[in-house]
Write a protein that holds these residues in place. Structure first.
Motif, PDB file in Angstrom:
ATOM      1  N   MET A   1      56.928-101.036  34.573  1.00 54.32           N
ATOM      2  CA  MET A   1      58.242-100.418  34.533  1.00 54.32           C
ATOM      3  C   MET A   1      58.243 -99.243  35.526  1.00 54.32           C
ATOM      4  SD  MET A   1      60.330 -99.039  31.163  1.00 54.32           S
ATOM      5  CE  MET A   1      60.070-100.556  30.322  1.00 54.32           C
ATOM      6  N   THR A   2      59.273 -99.175  36.329  1.00 55.39           N
ATOM      7  CA  THR A   2      59.370 -98.090  37.301  1.00 55.39           C
ATOM      8  C   THR A   2      59.806 -96.798  36.598  1.00 55.39           C
ATOM      9  OG1 THR A   2      61.699 -98.445  37.832  1.00 55.39           O
ATOM     10  CG2 THR A   2      60.079 -99.751  39.080  1.00 55.39           C
ATOM     11  N   PRO A   3      59.615 -95.657  37.220  1.00 59.85           N
ATOM     12  CA  PRO A   3      60.063 -94.395  36.608  1.00 59.85           C
ATOM     13  C   PRO A   3      61.567 -94.384  36.309  1.00 59.85           C
ATOM     14  CG  PRO A   3      58.536 -93.915  38.376  1.00 59.85           C
ATOM     15  CD  PRO A   3      58.816 -95.402  38.437  1.00 59.85           C
ATOM     16  N   ASN A   4      62.393 -94.917  37.211  1.00 62.20           N
ATOM     17  CA  ASN A   4      63.837 -94.951  36.953  1.00 62.20           C
ATOM     18  C   ASN A   4      64.175 -95.871  35.786  1.00 62.20           C
ATOM     19  OD1 ASN A   4      64.699 -93.059  38.800  1.00 62.20           O
ATOM     20  ND2 ASN A   4      65.081 -94.562  40.407  1.00 62.20           N
ATOM     21  N   GLU A   5      63.497 -97.014  35.700  1.00 68.11           N
ATOM     22  CA  GLU A   5      63.733 -97.917  34.566  1.00 68.11           C
ATOM     23  C   GLU A   5      63.339 -97.230  33.260  1.00 68.11           C
ATOM     24  OE1 GLU A   5      62.939-102.079  36.992  1.00 68.11           O
ATOM     25  OE2 GLU A   5      61.346-101.210  35.777  1.00 68.11           O
ATOM     26  N   TYR A   6      62.202 -96.559  33.261  1.00 67.84           N
ATOM     27  CA  TYR A   6      61.755 -95.837  32.072  1.00 67.84           C
ATOM     28  C   TYR A   6      62.762 -94.746  31.685  1.00 67.84           C
ATOM     29  CZ  TYR A   6      59.015 -92.963  28.942  1.00 67.84           C
ATOM     30  OH  TYR A   6      58.609 -92.241  27.856  1.00 67.84           O
ATOM     31  N   ASN A   7      63.200 -93.956  32.655  1.00 66.58           N
ATOM     32  CA  ASN A   7      64.151 -92.871  32.373  1.00 66.58           C
ATOM     33  C   ASN A   7      65.481 -93.411  31.879  1.00 66.58           C
ATOM     34  OD1 ASN A   7      62.278 -90.932  33.121  1.00 66.58           O
ATOM     35  ND2 ASN A   7      62.984 -90.861  35.238  1.00 66.58           N
ATOM     36  N   LEU A   8      65.938 -94.523  32.454  1.00 67.27           N
ATOM     37  CA  LEU A   8      67.184 -95.135  31.995  1.00 67.27           C
ATOM     38  C   LEU A   8      67.043 -95.624  30.554  1.00 67.27           C
ATOM     39  CD1 LEU A   8      69.592 -97.286  33.972  1.00 67.27           C
ATOM     40  CD2 LEU A   8      68.835 -98.103  31.781  1.00 67.27           C
ATOM     41  N   LEU A   9      65.940 -96.324  30.264  1.00 65.88           N
ATOM     42  CA  LEU A   9      65.708 -96.818  28.904  1.00 65.88           C
ATOM     43  C   LEU A   9      65.599 -95.665  27.916  1.00 65.88           C
ATOM     44  CD1 LEU A   9      65.247 -99.223  27.049  1.00 65.88           C
ATOM     45  CD2 LEU A   9      62.818 -99.120  27.635  1.00 65.88           C
ATOM     46  N   ALA A  10      64.886 -94.616  28.289  1.00 62.00           N
ATOM     47  CA  ALA A  10      64.755 -93.454  27.404  1.00 62.00           C
ATOM     48  C   ALA A  10      66.115 -92.821  27.130  1.00 62.00           C
ATOM     49  CB  ALA A  10      63.813 -92.422  28.024  1.00 62.00           C
ATOM     50  N   TYR A  11      66.957 -92.727  28.146  1.00 67.97           N
ATOM     51  CA  TYR A  11      68.284 -92.132  27.962  1.00 67.97           C
ATOM     52  C   TYR A  11      69.145 -93.021  27.062  1.00 67.97           C
ATOM     53  CZ  TYR A  11      72.472 -89.489  28.870  1.00 67.97           C
ATOM     54  OH  TYR A  11      73.595 -88.709  28.707  1.00 67.97           O
ATOM     55  N   LEU A  12      69.056 -94.338  27.249  1.00 70.06           N
ATOM     56  CA  LEU A  12      69.819 -95.241  26.379  1.00 70.06           C
ATOM     57  C   LEU A  12      69.318 -95.171  24.933  1.00 70.06           C
ATOM     58  CD1 LEU A  12      70.253 -98.396  28.664  1.00 70.06           C
ATOM     59  CD2 LEU A  12      72.018 -96.744  27.976  1.00 70.06           C
ATOM     60  N   ILE A  13      68.013 -95.020  24.752  1.00 71.36           N
ATOM     61  CA  ILE A  13      67.465 -94.892  23.396  1.00 71.36           C
ATOM     62  C   ILE A  13      67.981 -93.614  22.741  1.00 71.36           C
ATOM     63  CG2 ILE A  13      65.331 -94.437  22.100  1.00 71.36           C
ATOM     64  CD1 ILE A  13      63.949 -96.431  24.057  1.00 71.36           C
ATOM     65  N   GLN A  14      68.028 -92.526  23.492  1.00 71.49           N
ATOM     66  CA  GLN A  14      68.550 -91.264  22.959  1.00 71.49           C
ATOM     67  C   GLN A  14      70.019 -91.378  22.566  1.00 71.49           C
ATOM     68  OE1 GLN A  14      67.864 -88.471  26.096  1.00 71.49           O
ATOM     69  NE2 GLN A  14      65.652 -88.447  25.805  1.00 71.49           N
ATOM     70  N   ASN A  15      70.731 -92.317  23.187  1.00 72.09           N
ATOM     71  CA  ASN A  15      72.158 -92.496  22.938  1.00 72.09           C
ATOM     72  C   ASN A  15      72.446 -93.873  22.350  1.00 72.09           C
ATOM     73  OD1 ASN A  15      73.535 -90.016  24.258  1.00 72.09           O
ATOM     74  ND2 ASN A  15      71.921 -90.647  25.677  1.00 72.09           N
ATOM     75  N   GLN A  16      71.516 -94.371  21.536  1.00 67.57           N
ATOM     76  CA  GLN A  16      71.619 -95.709  20.963  1.00 67.57           C
ATOM     77  C   GLN A  16      72.933 -95.897  20.221  1.00 67.57           C
ATOM     78  OE1 GLN A  16      68.308 -96.791  18.519  1.00 67.57           O
ATOM     79  NE2 GLN A  16      69.187 -98.747  17.959  1.00 67.57           N
ATOM     80  N   ASP A  17      73.510 -97.088  20.377  1.00 70.11           N
ATOM     81  CA  ASP A  17      74.764 -97.495  19.729  1.00 70.11           C
ATOM     82  C   ASP A  17      75.975 -96.732  20.254  1.00 70.11           C
ATOM     83  OD1 ASP A  17      73.551 -99.465  18.138  1.00 70.11           O
ATOM     84  OD2 ASP A  17      72.958 -97.955  16.670  1.00 70.11           O
ATOM     85  N   ARG A  18      75.818 -95.998  21.350  1.00 78.00           N
ATOM     86  CA  ARG A  18      76.944 -95.318  21.989  1.00 78.00           C
ATOM     87  C   ARG A  18      77.046 -95.850  23.411  1.00 78.00           C
ATOM     88  NH1 ARG A  18      78.168 -91.055  25.416  1.00 78.00           N
ATOM     89  NH2 ARG A  18      76.049 -90.416  25.868  1.00 78.00           N
ATOM     90  N   ALA A  19      78.258 -96.159  23.834  1.00 75.83           N
ATOM     91  CA  ALA A  19      78.451 -96.615  25.207  1.00 75.83           C
ATOM     92  C   ALA A  19      78.228 -95.440  26.155  1.00 75.83           C
ATOM     93  CB  ALA A  19      79.849 -97.188  25.377  1.00 75.83           C
ATOM     94  N   VAL A  20      77.400 -95.663  27.158  1.00 79.91           N
ATOM     95  CA  VAL A  20      77.082 -94.642  28.152  1.00 79.91           C
ATOM     96  C   VAL A  20      77.682 -95.103  29.481  1.00 79.91           C
ATOM     97  CG1 VAL A  20      75.223 -93.449  29.350  1.00 79.91           C
ATOM     98  CG2 VAL A  20      74.944 -94.068  26.952  1.00 79.91           C
ATOM     99  N   SER A  21      78.468 -94.256  30.111  1.00 77.69           N
ATOM    100  CA  SER A  21      79.126 -94.644  31.356  1.00 77.69           C
ATOM    101  C   SER A  21      78.127 -94.702  32.508  1.00 77.69           C
ATOM    102  CB  SER A  21      80.245 -93.667  31.699  1.00 77.69           C
ATOM    103  OG  SER A  21      79.713 -92.438  32.145  1.00 77.69           O
TER     104      SER A  21
END
Length: 76
Positions: A1-21
């Motif tokens: 996993m690249t650093p950007n993929e990891y950071n994106l996944l981490a951000y989505l996990i922090q905002n789970q079940d919420r749509a992120v623009s």
């Protein structure tokens, strides 16, 4: 996993079940604070979906807005 993929996944996990623009992702993951046209978020989500396809989480597209992370249903 690249650093950007990891950071994106981490951000989505922090905002789970919420749509992120897409703009929010560009701001928080890549640090783009301006209104620029880029497919960086979409391309990264596409690669990340392939890497987590066998796991318990799914990244849904929210048409015309962005993405949402959720747990896979038992029926999927």
């Amino acid at each position: 996993m690249t650093p950007n993929e990891y950071n994106l996944l981490a951000y989505l996990i922090q905002n789970q079940d919420r749509a992120v623009s897409r703009d929010e992702l560009l701001d928080h993951v890549w640090g783009f604070h301006t209104e620029i046209q880029t497919r960086a978020a979409d391309d990264t989500v596409l690669r990340l979906r392939k890497k987590i396809s066998l796991g318990d989480v799914v990244i849904d597209s929210v048409w015309g807005f962005g993405f949402r992370l959720r747990m896979r249903d038992e029926n999927e």
